[in-house]
Design an enzyme around this catalytic site. Structure first.
Site, PDB file in Angstrom:
ATOM      1  CG  HIS A 130      83.580  38.318  19.876  1.00  0.00           C
ATOM      2  ND1 HIS A 130      83.806  39.646  19.637  1.00  0.00           N
ATOM      3  CD2 HIS A 130      82.759  37.897  18.900  1.00  0.00           C
ATOM      4  CE1 HIS A 130      83.156  40.012  18.559  1.00  0.00           C
ATOM      5  NE2 HIS A 130      82.516  38.979  18.100  1.00  0.00           N
TER       6      HIS A 130
ATOM      7  NE  ARG B 198      72.486  19.451  21.623  1.00  0.00           N
ATOM      8  CZ  ARG B 198      73.703  18.925  21.789  1.00  0.00           C
ATOM      9  NH1 ARG B 198      74.754  19.581  21.328  1.00  0.00           N
ATOM     10  NH2 ARG B 198      73.872  17.782  22.399  1.00  0.00           N
TER      11      ARG B 198
ATOM     12  NE  ARG C 272      67.669  19.072  18.948  1.00  0.00           N
ATOM     13  CZ  ARG C 272      68.187  19.092  20.185  1.00  0.00           C
ATOM     14  NH1 ARG C 272      68.334  17.969  20.847  1.00  0.00           N
ATOM     15  NH2 ARG C 272      68.578  20.230  20.731  1.00  0.00           N
TER      16      ARG C 272
ATOM     17  CD  GLU D 184      65.095  13.711  22.501  1.00  0.00           C
ATOM     18  OE1 GLU D 184      65.882  14.460  23.094  1.00  0.00           O
ATOM     19  OE2 GLU D 184      64.204  14.124  21.729  1.00  0.00           O
TER      20      GLU D 184
ATOM     21  CG  ASN E  25      72.194  14.106  27.239  1.00  0.00           C
ATOM     22  OD1 ASN E  25      72.928  13.142  27.436  1.00  0.00           O
ATOM     23  ND2 ASN E  25      72.602  15.196  26.636  1.00  0.00           N
ATOM     24  CG  ASP E  26      65.698  15.125  27.093  1.00  0.00           C
ATOM     25  OD1 ASP E  26      65.957  15.610  28.217  1.00  0.00           O
ATOM     26  OD2 ASP E  26      65.465  15.814  26.089  1.00  0.00           O
TER      27      ASP E  26
ATOM     28  NE  ARG F  49      68.671  16.386  30.181  1.00  0.00           N
ATOM     29  CZ  ARG F  49      69.200  17.193  29.282  1.00  0.00           C
ATOM     30  NH1 ARG F  49      70.434  17.604  29.438  1.00  0.00           N
ATOM     31  NH2 ARG F  49      68.509  17.583  28.232  1.00  0.00           N
TER      32      ARG F  49
ATOM     33  CB  CYS G 245      72.888  12.315  18.945  1.00  0.00           C
ATOM     34  SG  CYS G 245      71.129  12.441  19.300  1.00  0.00           S
TER      35      CYS G 245
END
Length: 573
Positions: free
Chosen positions: A196, A303, A339, A440, A463-464, A474, A511
């Site tokens: 929450h 995701r 994805r 990626e 990122n990857d 990372r 993305c």
């Protein structure tokens, strides 16, 4: 000595906050059993009833202070807790325990809390299981009054303007009050991205870092804290240079947000009229409203890992479908790219835990499409649900961590088989639903032409891509300073992917975090990228043709360039 703590960052458009710590240590004490005499039962029940009434009054005061434009989910938190104070299972249960077991109201309340929490923990529905938070928060609200603790966390310090609140956990009512009194960030010892407090932080736009166990032991009230919710970092006792760096970053974010707020309803296009698609990356259904408010064209990356996390079983096809259907309904016709499952690095599922597994580097291991192809029974329910959701609105399916066309061919064969199943079952789906792949890893970028021939779209996950190309974990603090999106190798792989898509008329988007970093926007536009999925909204005050010529000149001499000067070289080209 500077102290840095790493927790779970809750993403908000303003991801950085600095301010003195306000440490709320209420509720830290345990509850011990204390017997009472039979002649004390009525007095103890009366004391409990007074505490319940006081908790009800406190919640009603919070409810009355909620501004009219507050998101509806925040109001619902308070309404739910008020209803629970009328619940006989909770209230009458405590009275019964006091009378039957001759114990204090505190002990009876704790026993009844444990019983109800156990019921919620056994529920199959993950959403209903999160309702255990409501039990926790309502019980804690009553305990505060039973113990005679301050009813509000800021009682000793009414003005919290600019403060960072550090707490064991935050009840929704506290979070609302703290925000209204000027708190700029939340740091909690408990909670996760579906709690929450996380939902409230996102709704209120307050940076938050959660899951920092015992952090309150290491902090002093009033000391300056830096909160970076994008990286999940909290820094205490920072030196002057670090504080200055974060203040500069905060000012840049504030200026940028101020400029972007004026552009929400305007089309995203360059000065020479090239249309740009700005989409949002989402992890939770609760984030849809934020994406819509910021003018996102749709969801470029949904995701789905959180459907699998914090539970001992796996979601079935109907649960997937219910989630995707709700997302589509909330998006009001905007498209969504779903994805397929990508567990294995920083996201884990108890249901998929392998006893005895000792993988030294999960980033190189069985994850994403590799896992789904190895265990197709894990893959099939999700894909069937995505196909069925495509009959309800604009849906794209995206396969993560593709490294070869062989993997794609196997995945496409499964999808074709599932379509035949749906035909036999008489269930609707969009036979033309676009299917894409994430680029990626270097192998995928270097074979982007072959992948694009099989796919309806590509999306670059930076990122990857950066992690695998530069051989940098990372998540490892010791080397993540080497994580460099502007490395020539990264730029070459991105350009190669964009060119492959353009040659075959296959849309290419991005993305990863790089898509939302304004330092790279002009360069990526010049390289031909037209779809960005990120925190939505961007200023594209540039000429696409000019940027393309600059990009061409930059790449013509890329071998001679130092990676740290590439962006400056692009602007000067």
């Amino acid at each position: 000595m500077t102290l840095a703590f790493q927790g779970i960052g809750i993403g908000t458009p303003n991801s950085i906050a600095l301010g003195p710590a306000f440490v709320d240590i209420r509720g830290q004490g345990g509850v011990t059993h204390a017997p009472i005499g039979a002649d004390e039962i009525q007095d103890e029940i009366a004391r409990f009833d007074l505490a319940v009434e006081a908790a009800r009054g406190a919640l009603k005061r919070v409810h009355a202070q909620i501004p009219p434009d507050t998101p509806i989910e925040i109001v619902e938190f308070i309404d739910t807790h008020l209803l629970m104070l009328e619940d006989t299972a909770l209230i009458d249960g405590v009275r019964h325990i006091v009378a039957e077991q001759l114990c204090t109201a505190e002990w009876a309340l704790q026993r009844q809390r444990d019983t109800l929490i156990a019921v919620f923990d056994r529920m199959d529905d993950p959403y209903l299981r999160t309702r255990r938070d409501d039990i926790e928060h309502v019980v804690r609200q009553i305990q505060i009054f039973l113990r005679g603790e301050p009813s509000e966390p800021m009682l000793a310090e009414r003005d919290l303007a600019g403060h960072v609140v550090v707490a064991r956990d935050l009840m929704p009512a506290d979070a609302i009050l703290l925000h209204h009194r000027g708190a700029v960030a939340f740091v909690t010892e408990y909670g996760g991205p579906m709690s929450h407090t996380a939902i409230l932080a996102r709704s209120l736009g307050v940076p938050a870092v959660m899951g920092l166990h015992d952090i309150s032991r290491y902090l002093r009230a009033g000391e300056l804290l830096i909160v970076d919710s994008a990286s999940g970092t909290v820094i205490a006792n920072a030196d002057a240079q670090l504080v200055a760096d974060y203040r500069r970053r905060l000012r840049e974010i504030q200026v940028r947000q101020s400029r972007l707020r004026t552009l929400v309803d305007r089309p995203a296009r360059t000065r020479d009229g090239v249309e740009i698609r700005l989409q949002a990356n989402l992890e939770l259904a609760e984030d849809v409203e934020l994406a819509k408010a910021n003018g996102a064209h749709g969801v470029g990356l949904y995701r789905t890992e959180f459907l699998y996390m914090n539970r001992a079983d796996l979601p079935d096809e109907e649960e997937h479908l219910a989630n995707y259907s709700a997302m589509l309904a909330d998006l009001d016709g905007r498209p969504i790219t779903i994805r397929t499952l990508d567990l294995g690095v920083d996201k884990h599922s108890e249901a998929l835990a392998r006893p005895g597994s000792n993988v030294s580097n999960p980033a190189f291991g069985l994850r994403a499409i590799r896992l789904c192809l190895k265990e197709p029974e894990l893959f099939r329910p999700q894909v069937r649900a995505i196909l069925r959701a495509s009959a309800l609105g604009p849906v794209r399916l995206m396969l993560p961590l593709v490294t070869s066309v062989h993997e794609l061919d196997r995945a496409l064969a499964i999808i074709a088989e599932l379509k035949r199943q749906l035909d036999r079952d008489g269930l609707d789906y969009d036979d033309a639903m676009p299917i894409g792949a994430m680029i990626e890893v270097p192998a995928a970028a270097l074979t982007a032409h072959a992948i694009a021939r099989r796919m309806d779209f590509l999306s670059i996950g930076t990122n990857d891509l950066i992690q695998y190309t530069l051989a940098i974990d990372r998540l490892d603090d010791a080397v993540n300073d080497l994580f460099d999106p502007a490395h020539p190798a990264i730029l070459r792989l991105i350009r190669l992917t964009i060119e492959a898509g353009r040659a075959l008329d296959v849309p290419v988007g991005m993305c990863g975090e790089m898509a939302g970093d304004p330092r790279f926007t002009r360069l990526l536009l010049g390289m031909g990228l037209r779809e960005f999925s990120m925190q939505p909204g961007a200023l594209l005050d540039s000429d696409a043709d000019t940027l393309a010529r600059r990009a061409d000149r930059l790449f013509a001499r890329l071998d001679e360039s130092d990676s740290t000067d590439l962006l400056a070289a692009f602007d000067a080209a």
